[in-house]
Design a protein around this motif. Sequence first.
Motif, PDB file in Angstrom:
ATOM      1  N   TYR A  27      95.513 128.296 -20.697  1.00 46.56           N
ATOM      2  CA  TYR A  27      95.984 127.447 -19.774  1.00 46.56           C
ATOM      3  C   TYR A  27      96.809 126.247 -20.228  1.00 46.56           C
ATOM      4  CZ  TYR A  27      92.855 131.070 -17.320  1.00 46.56           C
ATOM      5  OH  TYR A  27      92.308 132.068 -17.065  1.00 46.56           O
ATOM      6  N   VAL A  36      94.634 131.821 -11.421  1.00 47.29           N
ATOM      7  CA  VAL A  36      94.774 132.612 -12.771  1.00 47.29           C
ATOM      8  C   VAL A  36      94.006 132.532 -13.467  1.00 47.29           C
ATOM      9  CG1 VAL A  36      97.358 132.243 -12.736  1.00 47.29           C
ATOM     10  CG2 VAL A  36      96.043 130.556 -13.726  1.00 47.29           C
ATOM     11  N   GLY A  37      92.651 131.919 -13.114  1.00 51.18           N
ATOM     12  CA  GLY A  37      91.296 131.875 -13.707  1.00 51.18           C
ATOM     13  C   GLY A  37      91.031 130.612 -14.323  1.00 51.18           C
ATOM     14  N   ASP A  38      91.691 129.734 -14.160  1.00 53.28           N
ATOM     15  CA  ASP A  38      91.603 128.292 -14.785  1.00 53.28           C
ATOM     16  C   ASP A  38      90.689 127.533 -13.925  1.00 53.28           C
ATOM     17  OD1 ASP A  38      92.027 125.867 -16.243  1.00 53.28           O
ATOM     18  OD2 ASP A  38      93.937 125.314 -15.563  1.00 53.28           O
ATOM     19  N   TYR A 227     103.755 135.627 -18.566  1.00 53.70           N
ATOM     20  CA  TYR A 227     102.814 136.485 -18.158  1.00 53.70           C
ATOM     21  C   TYR A 227     102.975 137.717 -19.140  1.00 53.70           C
ATOM     22  CZ  TYR A 227      99.984 140.268 -16.153  1.00 53.70           C
ATOM     23  OH  TYR A 227      99.182 141.228 -15.928  1.00 53.70           O
ATOM     24  N   THR A 232      96.842 136.527 -19.936  1.00 53.43           N
ATOM     25  CA  THR A 232      96.092 135.568 -19.285  1.00 53.43           C
ATOM     26  C   THR A 232      96.877 134.359 -19.525  1.00 53.43           C
ATOM     27  OG1 THR A 232      94.273 136.838 -19.388  1.00 53.43           O
ATOM     28  CG2 THR A 232      94.014 134.381 -18.891  1.00 53.43           C
ATOM     29  N   THR A 233      97.285 133.374 -18.535  1.00 56.26           N
ATOM     30  CA  THR A 233      98.248 132.252 -18.695  1.00 56.26           C
ATOM     31  C   THR A 233      98.241 131.612 -17.536  1.00 56.26           C
ATOM     32  OG1 THR A 233     100.164 131.463 -19.967  1.00 56.26           O
ATOM     33  CG2 THR A 233     100.394 133.289 -18.427  1.00 56.26           C
TER      34      THR A 233
END
Length: 246
Positions: A27, A36-38, A227, A232-233
């Motif tokens: 990220y 987004v998972g950050d 993306y 994953t970004t």
Amino acid sequence: MDSLDPRTRPVRKVFTTRAGGVSPSPYDSFNLGDHVGDDPDHVAANRARLAGIIGLDPSRVVYMEQIHSNTVTVIDQPPTDGGPIEATDALVTTQRELALAVLVADCVPVLLSDTDAGVIAAVHAGRMGARNGIMKKTVETMVGLGATPINIHALMGAAASGKHYEVPEQMARDVEAKLPGSLTRTTKGTTGLDIRAGLLRQLLALGVQMIDSDPRCTIEDEDFFSYRRQGTTGRQAGVIWLPEVV
């Protein structure tokens, strides 16, 4: 008058890149997306940094829960819980010092303003939203609040370009039927989509003539999150606001 005087700059539009934040890979580093998972603390720090740079309180920067719809939402104040505006892909306001943010990582971020009428909008124009008329509905919503198409300025940010945005032919032709001008060929000779080209044609048809577009491709330019390139970004942002008149 100073060049930053609101009387000479009645609207502000900015786009971020991936540089200048605190988030670690993948990220890295100025990720503004909280979905987004950050680490949420990293996202909050990045959003606070953005707000500080543009001179607003973080609570005055409004984000969306983007779902690739054609839903347009008019707002006059930030959400009381500090969260995003639910299930929408365009925000419109007439309020000053209320910044509208759109998050992207290949989709087209579009910032619209009619400074004579004091109406602004931020639009998330992904493939499905653009296909289903998010831009047309946003312009119509702005007109309903007093804007005039000939006075609207549109600024499109960096996005996936037609030369790299490869899609199945049936999908491309389906989008072309709804958003003429978007069908293209990639550098590989395969079927592609150029959403910005389709939006440009649509805006002109709506009477919007003042249009600027960043030509950079997020898929090939590593200054941006993509993306398609990374999976994953993070997410960069487009932000628009009407400054307080002094």
